[in-house]
Design a protein around this motif. Structure first.
Motif, mmCIF file in Angstrom:
data_model
loop_
_atom_site.group_PDB
_atom_site.id
_atom_site.type_symbol
_atom_site.label_atom_id
_atom_site.label_comp_id
_atom_site.label_asym_id
_atom_site.label_seq_id
_atom_site.Cartn_x
_atom_site.Cartn_y
_atom_site.Cartn_z
ATOM 1 N N PRO A 1 0.806 -1.221 0.000
ATOM 2 C CA PRO A 1 0.000 0.000 0.000
ATOM 3 C C PRO A 1 0.835 1.265 0.000
ATOM 4 O O PRO A 1 0.379 2.305 -0.468
ATOM 5 C CB PRO A 1 -0.839 -0.135 1.274
ATOM 6 C CG PRO A 1 -0.085 -1.090 2.145
ATOM 7 C CD PRO A 1 0.584 -2.042 1.219
ATOM 8 N N ARG B 1 -2.900 7.523 2.897
ATOM 9 C CA ARG B 1 -2.628 6.420 3.829
ATOM 10 C C ARG B 1 -3.800 6.208 4.781
ATOM 11 O O ARG B 1 -4.241 5.074 5.005
ATOM 12 C CB ARG B 1 -1.349 6.732 4.599
ATOM 13 C CG ARG B 1 -0.937 5.655 5.581
ATOM 14 C CD ARG B 1 0.498 5.873 6.026
ATOM 15 N NE ARG B 1 0.710 7.194 6.602
ATOM 16 C CZ ARG B 1 1.920 7.779 6.698
ATOM 17 N NH1 ARG B 1 2.989 7.163 6.244
ATOM 18 N NH2 ARG B 1 2.022 8.971 7.250
ATOM 19 N N ARG B 2 -4.315 7.293 5.326
ATOM 20 C CA ARG B 2 -5.454 7.167 6.239
ATOM 21 C C ARG B 2 -6.680 6.651 5.504
ATOM 22 O O ARG B 2 -7.422 5.792 6.007
ATOM 23 C CB ARG B 2 -5.737 8.532 6.876
ATOM 24 C CG ARG B 2 -6.904 8.536 7.854
ATOM 25 C CD ARG B 2 -6.623 7.647 9.040
ATOM 26 N NE ARG B 2 -7.756 7.629 9.968
ATOM 27 C CZ ARG B 2 -7.930 6.710 10.912
ATOM 28 N NH1 ARG B 2 -7.036 5.752 11.059
ATOM 29 N NH2 ARG B 2 -8.968 6.759 11.718
ATOM 30 N N HIS C 1 -6.780 4.765 2.876
ATOM 31 C CA HIS C 1 -6.578 3.347 2.550
ATOM 32 C C HIS C 1 -6.893 2.462 3.744
ATOM 33 O O HIS C 1 -7.530 1.415 3.612
ATOM 34 C CB HIS C 1 -5.145 3.133 2.083
ATOM 35 C CG HIS C 1 -4.837 1.728 1.702
ATOM 36 N ND1 HIS C 1 -4.303 0.816 2.595
ATOM 37 C CD2 HIS C 1 -4.988 1.055 0.530
ATOM 38 C CE1 HIS C 1 -4.137 -0.341 1.983
ATOM 39 N NE2 HIS C 1 -4.541 -0.230 0.743
ATOM 40 N N ARG C 2 -6.461 2.879 4.903
ATOM 41 C CA ARG C 2 -6.660 2.053 6.096
ATOM 42 C C ARG C 2 -8.113 2.039 6.552
ATOM 43 O O ARG C 2 -8.592 1.034 7.090
ATOM 44 C CB ARG C 2 -5.773 2.562 7.226
ATOM 45 C CG ARG C 2 -4.284 2.330 6.972
ATOM 46 C CD ARG C 2 -3.426 3.021 8.010
ATOM 47 N NE ARG C 2 -2.004 2.740 7.788
ATOM 48 C CZ ARG C 2 -1.009 3.340 8.440
ATOM 49 N NH1 ARG C 2 -1.285 4.263 9.357
ATOM 50 N NH2 ARG C 2 0.256 3.031 8.185
ATOM 51 N N ARG D 1 -8.672 0.666 -0.754
ATOM 52 C CA ARG D 1 -7.768 1.115 -1.804
ATOM 53 C C ARG D 1 -8.426 2.110 -2.765
ATOM 54 O O ARG D 1 -7.852 3.144 -3.089
ATOM 55 C CB ARG D 1 -7.239 -0.100 -2.578
ATOM 56 C CG ARG D 1 -6.399 0.238 -3.801
ATOM 57 C CD ARG D 1 -5.845 -1.000 -4.437
ATOM 58 N NE ARG D 1 -4.802 -1.570 -3.601
ATOM 59 C CZ ARG D 1 -3.516 -1.226 -3.678
ATOM 60 N NH1 ARG D 1 -3.137 -0.298 -4.549
ATOM 61 N NH2 ARG D 1 -2.622 -1.792 -2.915
ATOM 62 N N GLU E 1 -3.634 13.413 10.343
ATOM 63 C CA GLU E 1 -3.568 11.949 10.434
ATOM 64 C C GLU E 1 -3.318 11.519 11.868
ATOM 65 O O GLU E 1 -3.939 10.556 12.365
ATOM 66 C CB GLU E 1 -2.467 11.413 9.520
ATOM 67 C CG GLU E 1 -2.374 9.891 9.545
ATOM 68 C CD GLU E 1 -1.145 9.366 8.824
ATOM 69 O OE1 GLU E 1 -1.229 8.275 8.213
ATOM 70 O OE2 GLU E 1 -0.094 10.040 8.863
#
Length: 498
Positions: free
Chosen positions: A25, A127-128, A130-131, A135, A174
């Motif tokens: 990722p 990133r946040r 995605h988590r 995706r 984040e």
């Protein structure tokens, strides 16, 4: 005798199942950062190559960084003789660029650094997302932020210190979403070194931390942000300013005669004239207004507040760089607002998430043609002209180290290798601006004047820097009264030497 043949079943080995795809990722968000860096750098580099950048503001910032690189105070002659730029805005963070500028003393260094910083801010956002959302959602969030009009307007208007604040705010958001309070405060604290108003954003971060339960840390952070901004407004900038006052105090004057009346009318003044209401809607439009459901959206209030209540009309609209720091807030808040629907897991919640992300992508696409990133698909962005060739030919005649007074859009072509001021505001001592004393004759040995602006954006047509009639009158005065002589003229551009 019956013979029973023994049948031996031979089992062929089954083909091995394909190994599960190794998900990386990190490639998603760092890949987006790389793509956006190239995009932003292309816009900045081409604008400089096409002589579309300006002395106000790229030239001013380059003079400050150049001074830092030479281990001097950030004096910017473009703002006035002996003018320390820390008295204009409080941004000591610019000193970070000094080593890079020393290696590559060119305005491209500032433009490329800005592209890198703005692109870096996509990493924590993607990133946040995605988590929390998956995706596909991470791609949409990265796309929405990267091509948002707020970032586009900043990329296409020279260089500004706010580019340092954008990734700091993004990473701090984040950390807030992850409830890593100390990290969020540590990431927000450097905002005090980026610009004087960003202490209010730090205070908002502290308020969020306190609201979430860490009261001591949050209230201490909020107090530090408020006191830091107050110290910069009231003490530090007046100390560095040659005039001994905050240079932009007029923007903060009460709009209704008294502070009490101004505060009472603030809710109405924040949405009128209508350009303010339009901007407020457009800030959150890329997130389909869903970001307003998240408490993280409150971190945008300080920046929106001072802009909408400012007396400067440039602060109200969508041009310039003022919205860049809000874009991480909008998309971090969007992720935060959609997270509960993703956790719910039912079909209706999933449809809501998909519809919200589709709206985000659609609004972003719809707004692109109206803002400067669309320049990259214009033929004129990738073609030079005879006028540009003429300008470069005349500028080459000016020797390194010379003193020059230049038209606004020619200034960044000269800042790195000459001592340049803006024509027709010759370098004068700051004390002469408001005293009414006679202004001395120009001291620059060279004058280069270009009557043709490359483009009006982000200024209204004919606005900047001065009416053409005044500039031409000053040019005639330079010839007749100050001993300058025309040494070259090409395509309307005039080069004079004293």
């Amino acid at each position: 005798m019956r013979t029973i043949d023994n049948v031996v079943e031979v089992r062929r080995p089954r083909p091995a199942a394909p190994a599960p795809r190794t998900e990386r990722p990190a490639l998603l968000w760092w890949g987006w950062a790389a793509v956006l860096f190239l995009l932003y750098a292309a816009v900045g580099v081409r604008r400089q190559a096409l002589i579309r950048t300006t002395g106000y503001d790229l030239g001013i910032f380059e003079q400050a960084v150049k001074a830092y690189a030479q281990l001097r105070a950030p004096v910017a002659p473009l703002r006035g003789e002996g003018f320390n730029l820390l008295g204009d805005h409080f941004h000591p963070v610019l000193a970070v660029l000094a080593p890079l500028y020393r290696l590559a003393p060119t305005p491209y260094t500032l433009l490329v650094a800005q592209a890198a910083l703005l692109a870096l801010a996509v990493v924590p956002l993607a990133r946040r997302a995605h988590r929390v959302l998956g995706r596909r959602a991470a791609h949409v969030i990265a796309f929405g932020y990267g091509l948002s009009w707020g970032i586009a307007s900043a990329v296409a208007f020279d260089f500004h210190e706010v580019c340092f604040a954008v990734p700091l705010v993004s990473f701090a958001l984040e950390a807030l979403a992850l409830r890593r309070w100390r990290l969020a405060v540590a990431l927000g604290a450097p905002l005090l070194l980026v610009k004087e108003d960003l202490g209010l954003t730090l205070a908002a971060i502290g308020g969020y931390v306190a609201w979430q339960g860490r009261r001591t840390l949050g209230l201490a952070t909020a107090a530090a942000g408020l006191l830091g901004s107050a110290l910069e407004f009231k003490v530090l900038m007046p100390f560095f300013s040659p005039a001994g006052t905050y240079a932009h105090a007029a923007n903060l004057e009460p709009g209704h005669g008294s502070l009490l009346a101004t505060l009472a009318m603030a809710p109405l003044d924040a949405v009128r004239p209508e350009v303010k209401a339009t901007t407020l809607v457009l800030v959150f439009a890329p997130a389909a207004l869903i970001a307003l459901r998240s408490p993280l959206a409150w971190i945008a209030v300080p920046t929106l507040g001072w802009r909408m209540l400012s007396q400067n009309p440039f602060h109200w609209g969508t041009s310039f760089h003022y919205t860049a720091v809000l874009m991480p807030v909008v998309f971090a808040a969007l992720t935060d607002a959609l997270a509960p629907y993703r956790r719910a897991g039912d079909a209706l919640a999933r449809r809501h998430v998909r519809a919200s992300l589709a709206t985000t992508a659609a609004v972003t696409l719809a707004l692109i043609p109206s803002f400067p990133l669309a320049q990259l698909v214009h033929r004129s962005t990738w073609r030079s002209t005879a006028h540009i060739a003429a300008a470069r030919d005349l500028l080459r005649r000016i020797p390194d180290g010379a003193t020059v007074a230049a038209s606004n859009r020619l200034v960044p072509q000269l800042t790195a290798r000459t001592d340049v001021v803006l024509f027709p505001t010759y370098p004068v001592h700051w004390r002469l601006y408001d005293t009414g004393e006679p202004v001395p004759p120009p001291t620059a040995r060279w004058i280069v004047y270009d009557p043709v602006p490359a483009e009006s954006w982000p200024y209204p047509p004919g606005y900047w820097p001065y009416p053409k009639e005044r500039q031409e009158a000053e040019l005639r005065k330079a010839e007749r009264a100050y001993g300058y002589r025309i040494v070259a003229r090409r395509d309307g551009i005039v080069l004079l030497r004293r």
